[in-house]
Design a protein around this motif. Structure first.
Motif, PDB file in Angstrom:
ATOM      1  N   LEU A 470       0.831  -1.205   0.000  1.00  0.00           N
ATOM      2  CA  LEU A 470       0.000   0.000   0.000  1.00  0.00           C
ATOM      3  C   LEU A 470       0.862   1.251   0.000  1.00  0.00           C
ATOM      4  CD1 LEU A 470      -2.767   1.470   0.341  1.00  0.00           C
ATOM      5  CD2 LEU A 470      -2.444   1.251   2.829  1.00  0.00           C
ATOM      6  N   PHE A 471       0.559   2.167  -0.918  1.00  0.00           N
ATOM      7  CA  PHE A 471       1.104   3.521  -0.900  1.00  0.00           C
ATOM      8  C   PHE A 471      -0.018   4.444  -0.419  1.00  0.00           C
ATOM      9  CE2 PHE A 471       3.891   1.449  -3.915  1.00  0.00           C
ATOM     10  CZ  PHE A 471       5.129   2.049  -3.729  1.00  0.00           C
ATOM     11  N   PHE A 472       0.190   5.073   0.735  1.00  0.00           N
ATOM     12  CA  PHE A 472      -0.820   5.985   1.277  1.00  0.00           C
ATOM     13  C   PHE A 472      -0.187   7.337   1.561  1.00  0.00           C
ATOM     14  CE2 PHE A 472      -2.745   8.009   5.034  1.00  0.00           C
ATOM     15  CZ  PHE A 472      -4.023   8.231   4.542  1.00  0.00           C
ATOM     16  N   GLY A 473      -0.954   8.384   1.359  1.00  0.00           N
ATOM     17  CA  GLY A 473      -0.464   9.716   1.660  1.00  0.00           C
ATOM     18  C   GLY A 473      -1.571  10.637   2.122  1.00  0.00           C
ATOM     19  N   ASP A 474      -1.193  11.660   2.858  1.00  0.00           N
ATOM     20  CA  ASP A 474      -2.122  12.705   3.289  1.00  0.00           C
ATOM     21  C   ASP A 474      -1.258  13.874   3.758  1.00  0.00           C
ATOM     22  OD1 ASP A 474      -4.528  14.064   4.175  1.00  0.00           O
ATOM     23  OD2 ASP A 474      -5.460  12.094   4.265  1.00  0.00           O
ATOM     24  N   ARG A 475      -1.814  14.776   4.541  1.00  0.00           N
ATOM     25  CA  ARG A 475      -1.057  15.962   4.928  1.00  0.00           C
ATOM     26  C   ARG A 475      -0.087  15.702   6.077  1.00  0.00           C
ATOM     27  NH1 ARG A 475      -5.668  20.790   4.616  1.00  0.00           N
ATOM     28  NH2 ARG A 475      -6.016  20.629   2.365  1.00  0.00           N
ATOM     29  N   SER A 476      -0.579  15.114   7.173  1.00  0.00           N
ATOM     30  CA  SER A 476       0.236  14.988   8.378  1.00  0.00           C
ATOM     31  C   SER A 476       0.117  13.592   8.978  1.00  0.00           C
ATOM     32  CB  SER A 476      -0.210  16.035   9.408  1.00  0.00           C
ATOM     33  OG  SER A 476       0.290  15.749  10.687  1.00  0.00           O
ATOM     34  N   PHE A 477       1.251  13.022   9.361  1.00  0.00           N
ATOM     35  CA  PHE A 477       1.251  11.706  10.013  1.00  0.00           C
ATOM     36  C   PHE A 477       0.437  11.759  11.305  1.00  0.00           C
ATOM     37  CE2 PHE A 477       2.797   8.699  13.111  1.00  0.00           C
ATOM     38  CZ  PHE A 477       3.011   7.525  12.405  1.00  0.00           C
ATOM     39  N   THR A 478       0.627  12.796  12.080  1.00  0.00           N
ATOM     40  CA  THR A 478       0.005  12.883  13.403  1.00  0.00           C
ATOM     41  C   THR A 478      -1.499  13.087  13.323  1.00  0.00           C
ATOM     42  OG1 THR A 478       2.042  13.836  14.300  1.00  0.00           O
ATOM     43  CG2 THR A 478       0.033  14.114  15.611  1.00  0.00           C
TER      44      THR A 478
END
Length: 584
Positions: A470-478
């Motif tokens: 899986l490749f996942f992304g968004d703005r902030s890890f936290t």
């Protein structure tokens, strides 16, 4: 027996049977008798009994090529409906996805019907792009002797309404085809118009009636039951914002439970959610139209009419209904598209005040469409439930706060215990591999990760042996790591083999999933060369294009290919059904 005019006494039936048969056959029409002849022949063939030769050779069914270009599945479904109706009228239809089109085959097609959707700003659906390009290219064959008709689907919210259908219609004529059926352009409320067009098209293109005595072809194949188009009611049992309180985003995990069995769905399918309009917006629209006292209209606008979308068609209908000089000037000056950009229906009504009747307000709006969301669950794991992942859309234009109709209906007005109407929207082009030992690669930033949660649940439930990445992304890890603990648990259990994360705002430079694809290019190409299937879900305008470009670049570097060779390698994955997208 004077009544036995059709069957001889030597027929192998008793007198009572002869009389019963005579009562059926004597008043029957030639068509009914021909149907019965074919029916009995079919029964014999099923039982292994040789059917007697017909007295006259049957008339061959006339070929009909049914092409469709579909993104959400509507064109594909209508193509299937058309083919089913065509068989009953003496055609032998062949349904062809533009994704699989050999454009050279059209020269001998005879009769062609095209049902084509437009995607985004005048583009063909992603799956149809290759076939569409071939049709528009210099190598497309001449079509003299070919008759055609085109049904175009689109969305009047976009400036290039039905552009793909219009282009195909013009292209078929330019190649020498004869337009036998006039093109019709339909908006989101296409059902009734499409049904009428299909009926008219088949009547126009219908083959000559078969001669009396010939056998009418009967299709004995087992028909697949079509999924119900009727919405069902579901209860919200979980409504959870997966972003932290410090996030700029609001992403709702919505768990729905059904009375009895959940609607049949597979991983990769979507659920169409039927929203209601914001009551505050309904009041503004009613007030601007001078209809604030109409309670019945209030209910209609809340749940049945699209009171947000402002298109050139909407403005034109408003001018015809009211004759308002200011709005009319926009049309006459050619400034409609410029003015409506970023505005909603309420802006039109408040900028150009005019008292409307309820009928006129209904005329300038369209039915409120459902919104499709990828299903984020597998029935094998959640039972009689369906889970959705919905990101609330909020923004500002022209000094006004705007909100996505369906997403803020979910975020602001649904809670645990609420009920909502939904309907399954199947997507057979975004399925897990038939062989569970096949490796899969999933690219799904933001809410694009929804179907991959279903994929992982399904493969865990069946004990799939294939690897998953899986490749996942968004703005902030936290603050924005959607389903974080679930992915971590899946990694520990082995249901997920590896995960690569791209949080764009956790460092000075922006990092997205396409950057992670480039970083992992050698392993990724190795997986794909070993037979893995590559999936992409999410934003079509930027993310999906950037991911594809990153994969082409990966092939060029890892396999030492020219740009053309790398493009061909990725295109081969697409045509081979190993590069699948579900984008919006």
């Amino acid at each position: 027996m004077n009544s036995l005019a059709l069957l001889p006494r030597t027929a192998p039936f008793g007198d009572d049977d002869l009389q019963s048969l005579e009562r059926v056959l004597a008043p029957a029409t030639p068509t009914q008798r021909a149907w019965l002849s074919g029916f009995l022949a079919g029964l014999d063939s099923r039982a292994g009994v040789a059917a007697p030769l017909p007295a006259a050779a049957p008339v061959a069914a006339e070929p009909l090529t049914v092409l469709f270009a579909s993104e959400s599945g509507n064109s594909e479904r209508l193509a299937g409906d058309l083919a089913k109706a065509a068989r009953k009228q003496g055609f032998k239809p062949k349904v062809v996805d533009f994704a699989d089109l050999d454009v050279s085959s059209l020269a001998g097609a005879g009769k062609i019907v095209v049902i084509a959707a437009t995607w985004g700003e005048g583009e063909p659906p992603g799956r149809a792009a290759r076939g569409y390009s071939a049709l528009m290219g210099e190598a497309a064959p001449r079509l003299e002797g070919v008759e055609f008709g085109v049904l175009a689907l689109g969305d009047t919210a976009y400036a290039e309404f039905c552009a793909v259908g219009k282009a195909i219609d013009a292209r078929l004529e330019a190649l020498g085809g004869k337009r036998a059926v006039q093109r019709v352009d339909l908006d989101l409320d296409f059902e009734a118009g499409a049904s009428a067009w299909i009926k008219g098209a088949l009547t126009t293109l219908a083959p000559a009636a078969p001669a009396a005595g010939n056998v009418v072809a009967v299709d004995f194949g087992r028909a697949e039951a079509a999924p119900s188009r009727n919405p069902v009611e579901a209860e919200v049992i979980e409504h959870i914002d997966l972003n932290s309180s410090r996030s700029e985003k609001e992403t709702i995990h919505l768990a729905l439970e059904f009375e009895g069995a959940a609607p049949a769905y597979e991983p990769g399918d979507s659920l169409e959610l039927f929203p209601q309009n914001d009551p505050a917006l309904v009041e503004r629209v009613l007030a601007a139209a001078g209809l604030a006292a109409d309670g019945g209209l209030r209910a209609t606008l809340t749940g049945e009419r699209d009171i947000s979308t402002l298109s050139a068609v909407t403005l034109d209908r408003f001018v015809k209904a009211t004759g308002h000089g200011g709005a009319k000037a926009l049309v006459e000056d050619g400034r409609v598209r410029e003015w409506i950009e970023g505005r909603h229906l309420v802006d039109l009504l408040e900028t150009f005040p005019a008292t409307l009747s309820a009928a006129q307000l209904a005329e300038i709006t369209r039915p409120l469409p459902p919104r499709a969301y990828s299903i984020a669950s597998s029935r094998k794991e959640v039972g009689e439930e369906a889970h959705l992942l919905v990101s609330a859309v909020r923004y500002e234009t022209h000094g006004q706060q705007r909100a996505g109709v369906a997403s803020t209906f979910v975020a602001d007005r649904l809670r645990a215990g609420s009920t909502v109407k939904v309907r399954v929207k199947a997507n057979r082009h975004f399925r897990l591999p038939a062989d569970p030992a096949t490796d899969i690669v999933m690219v799904g930033p933001g809410t694009g990760v929804a179907p991959f949660r279903a994929f992982v649940q399904e493969r865990r439930a069946i004990g799939a042996g294939g690897r998953s990445w899986l490749f996942f992304g968004d703005r902030s890890f936290t603050h924005d790591f959607l389903y974080q603990t679930e992915w971590q648990d899946a990694l520990k259990e082995g249901a997920l083999t590896r995960i690569d994360l791209a949080f764009s705002r956790d460092q000075p430079e922006k990092i997205y999933v396409q950057h992670k694809i480039r970083d992992r290019r050698r392993d990724l190409v190795d997986w794909l060369e070993g037979g893995a299937v590559f999936y992409v879900c999410g934003d079509a305008k930027a993310m999906a294009r950037d991911v594809r470009a990153a994969l082409v670049s990966a092939y060029a570097e890892v396999k030492a290919l020219s740009p053309e060779g790398a493009e061909a390698a990725v295109a081969a994955l697409e045509t081979g059904g190993r590069y699948l997208t579900d984008v919006y």
